[in-house]
Design a protein around this motif. Structure first.
Motif, PDB file in Angstrom:
ATOM      1  N   ASN A 101       0.833  -1.193   0.000  1.00  0.00           N
ATOM      2  CA  ASN A 101       0.000   0.000   0.000  1.00  0.00           C
ATOM      3  C   ASN A 101       0.875   1.253   0.000  1.00  0.00           C
ATOM      4  OD1 ASN A 101      -1.746   2.160   0.633  1.00  0.00           O
ATOM      5  ND2 ASN A 101      -3.135   0.804   1.720  1.00  0.00           N
ATOM      6  N   GLU A 102       1.030   1.888  -1.160  1.00  0.00           N
ATOM      7  CA  GLU A 102       1.891   3.064  -1.267  1.00  0.00           C
ATOM      8  C   GLU A 102       1.344   4.241  -0.474  1.00  0.00           C
ATOM      9  OE1 GLU A 102       4.033   5.894  -4.661  1.00  0.00           O
ATOM     10  OE2 GLU A 102       2.606   4.335  -5.251  1.00  0.00           O
ATOM     11  N   GLY A 103       0.026   4.373  -0.427  1.00  0.00           N
ATOM     12  CA  GLY A 103      -0.577   5.476   0.315  1.00  0.00           C
ATOM     13  C   GLY A 103      -0.272   5.385   1.799  1.00  0.00           C
ATOM     14  N   LEU A 104      -0.382   4.178   2.363  1.00  0.00           N
ATOM     15  CA  LEU A 104      -0.067   3.979   3.779  1.00  0.00           C
ATOM     16  C   LEU A 104       1.412   4.223   4.033  1.00  0.00           C
ATOM     17  CD1 LEU A 104      -0.818   3.068   6.628  1.00  0.00           C
ATOM     18  CD2 LEU A 104      -0.378   0.700   5.908  1.00  0.00           C
ATOM     19  N   PHE A 105       2.253   3.738   3.124  1.00  0.00           N
ATOM     20  CA  PHE A 105       3.697   3.947   3.287  1.00  0.00           C
ATOM     21  C   PHE A 105       4.014   5.433   3.373  1.00  0.00           C
ATOM     22  CE2 PHE A 105       7.623   5.146   1.065  1.00  0.00           C
ATOM     23  CZ  PHE A 105       8.545   4.653   1.965  1.00  0.00           C
ATOM     24  N   LYS A 106       3.493   6.232   2.453  1.00  0.00           N
ATOM     25  CA  LYS A 106       3.784   7.662   2.439  1.00  0.00           C
ATOM     26  C   LYS A 106       3.210   8.362   3.668  1.00  0.00           C
ATOM     27  CE  LYS A 106       4.289   8.389  -2.541  1.00  0.00           C
ATOM     28  NZ  LYS A 106       3.787   9.128  -3.730  1.00  0.00           N
ATOM     29  N   GLN A 160      -0.223  14.665   6.236  1.00  0.00           N
ATOM     30  CA  GLN A 160      -1.050  13.979   5.239  1.00  0.00           C
ATOM     31  C   GLN A 160      -0.260  13.378   4.063  1.00  0.00           C
ATOM     32  OE1 GLN A 160      -4.607  13.441   5.142  1.00  0.00           O
ATOM     33  NE2 GLN A 160      -4.283  13.856   7.315  1.00  0.00           N
ATOM     34  N   GLY A 161       0.823  12.687   4.372  1.00  0.00           N
ATOM     35  CA  GLY A 161       1.531  11.983   3.311  1.00  0.00           C
ATOM     36  C   GLY A 161       2.286  12.865   2.340  1.00  0.00           C
ATOM     37  N   GLU A 162       2.591  14.101   2.739  1.00  0.00           N
ATOM     38  CA  GLU A 162       3.381  15.012   1.912  1.00  0.00           C
ATOM     39  C   GLU A 162       4.603  15.476   2.717  1.00  0.00           C
ATOM     40  OE1 GLU A 162       2.717  15.713  -1.190  1.00  0.00           O
ATOM     41  OE2 GLU A 162       0.720  14.788  -1.309  1.00  0.00           O
ATOM     42  N   LYS A 163       5.655  15.867   2.028  1.00  0.00           N
ATOM     43  CA  LYS A 163       6.836  16.368   2.729  1.00  0.00           C
ATOM     44  C   LYS A 163       6.494  17.676   3.425  1.00  0.00           C
ATOM     45  CE  LYS A 163      11.613  17.891   2.045  1.00  0.00           C
ATOM     46  NZ  LYS A 163      12.105  17.259   3.279  1.00  0.00           N
TER      47      LYS A 163
END
Length: 334
Positions: free
Chosen positions: A39-44, A226-229
């Motif tokens: 799951n790429e979304g969870l990873f990020k 929220q999954g952003e830098k």
């Protein structure tokens, strides 16, 4: 316990939390690199939340007592200390990591060949960038203080550090520094300056209401990543709120009779005091165990993460204890 020792204990316990996040963060990224996290979304989401906080925290903690250090020692002694405490470990463990990765062959997430050997490990090798960036931050301040020195009172230094931290953090996105040698220092310098700025405030007792508000603010700002830098200014606010909340927790817990909370706090302080050896060695243990688990058919990601986290902490602590007994700590960069 005096205010000074309480402040030191709070720094140690905060480092304990930080180093746990460092080990987990690399275990998390290692699992992703090994294609164990579908799951790429969870990873990020997890990855960016951790990296918005844990390395900025270490730069901040490194700055808290640095003005006192500048006042206590001369520039020559301080610069020699940076060579032995930061540059030597970076060089030695760059070579050790390379040798281990070379021996792992194709089992490593990023295989290497002998011609890649980092004779002079610049840009810094893998996670050792922190030692180089911290070396640059501290060296710049040592040289600056040697020039200006005691001409300015401590309060003035802290105000200059505070203003510079905020301005630097705000302008950071507008001044990209693509160099792998200077970029990490440039990005993380505001946290180090912020630590210097609030160093004297760490002596105060944070009331529960203020500590609670800081904790709420920390959670909200971390959730907003929220999954952003996260921007540097955003991360700076997260770190400052976290420190305010943790000062309240550490001091109130540390004044209680012996219990599970106090034992947990003491464990965090012990981990904080061992944070250097854990930082240097954790990937050796966690990556090796992950490779072995995958090789022998383990595919439960929760089990792999827990196991690599535990061995990434316990393994280095045992090595650090053995090195201390054999008087090898300085040679090994611990």
């Amino acid at each position: 316990m005096s205010d000074s020792s309480m402040r030191l204990s709070a720094i140690d316990s905060a480092k304990g939390i930080g180093i746990l996040l460092v080990v987990f963060g690399h275990a998390w990224r290692g699992a992703w690199g090994a294609n164990l996290l579908p799951n790429e979304g969870l990873f990020k989401l997890v990855d960016y939340a951790i990296y918005a906080f844990h390395m900025p925290l270490f730069f901040f903690l490194s700055g808290l007592l640095f003005l006192e250090t500048l006042q206590k020692y001369n520039a020559e002694k301080l610069l020699k200390g940076r060579l032995t405490r930061l540059l030597w470990p970076m060089m030695l463990w760059s070579w050790i990591f390379f040798a281990l990765k070379l021996s792992a062959g194709q089992a490593a997430n990023t295989p290497v060949v002998l011609s890649d050997f980092p004779v002079i490990p610049l840009p810094p090798y893998e996670h050792l960038w922190f030692l180089w960036a911290l070396f640059l931050c501290q060296t710049i301040l040592i040289l600056l203080y040697a020039v200006v020195g005691a001409r300015l009172p401590a309060t003035t230094w802290r105000w200059i550090a505070a203003i510079a931290a905020v301005i630097w953090a705000a302008l950071n996105p507008l001044i990209p520094v693509p160099s792998d040698i200077w970029g990490p220092m440039f990005e993380h310098f505001p946290y180090f300056l912020a630590g210097i700025a609030v160093g004297s405030l760490s002596r105060i007792r944070v009331p529960p209401l203020l500590g609670g508000l800081c904790a709420i603010g920390f959670v909200v700002l971390l959730w907003l990543v929220q999954g952003e830098k996260a921007a540097v200014l955003h991360s700076l606010a997260i770190v400052l709120l976290a420190w305010g909340a943790w000062l309240c927790v550490d001091r109130r817990t540390g004044s209680q009779p012996v219990g599970i909370l106090l034992r947990s706090l003491r464990s965090l302080r012990a981990l904080g005091q061992a944070s250097m050896v854990i930082y240097l060695m954790h990937t050796v243990f966690s990556a090796s165990l992950r490779i072995l688990m995958v090789k022998f058919g383990f595919d439960d990601i929760t089990l792999i993460l827990v196991a690599t986290l535990v061995v990434g902490v316990v393994g280095p602590v045992i090595v650090g204890w053995g090195a201390a007994k054999l008087r090898l700590s300085k040679i090994l960069g611990f």
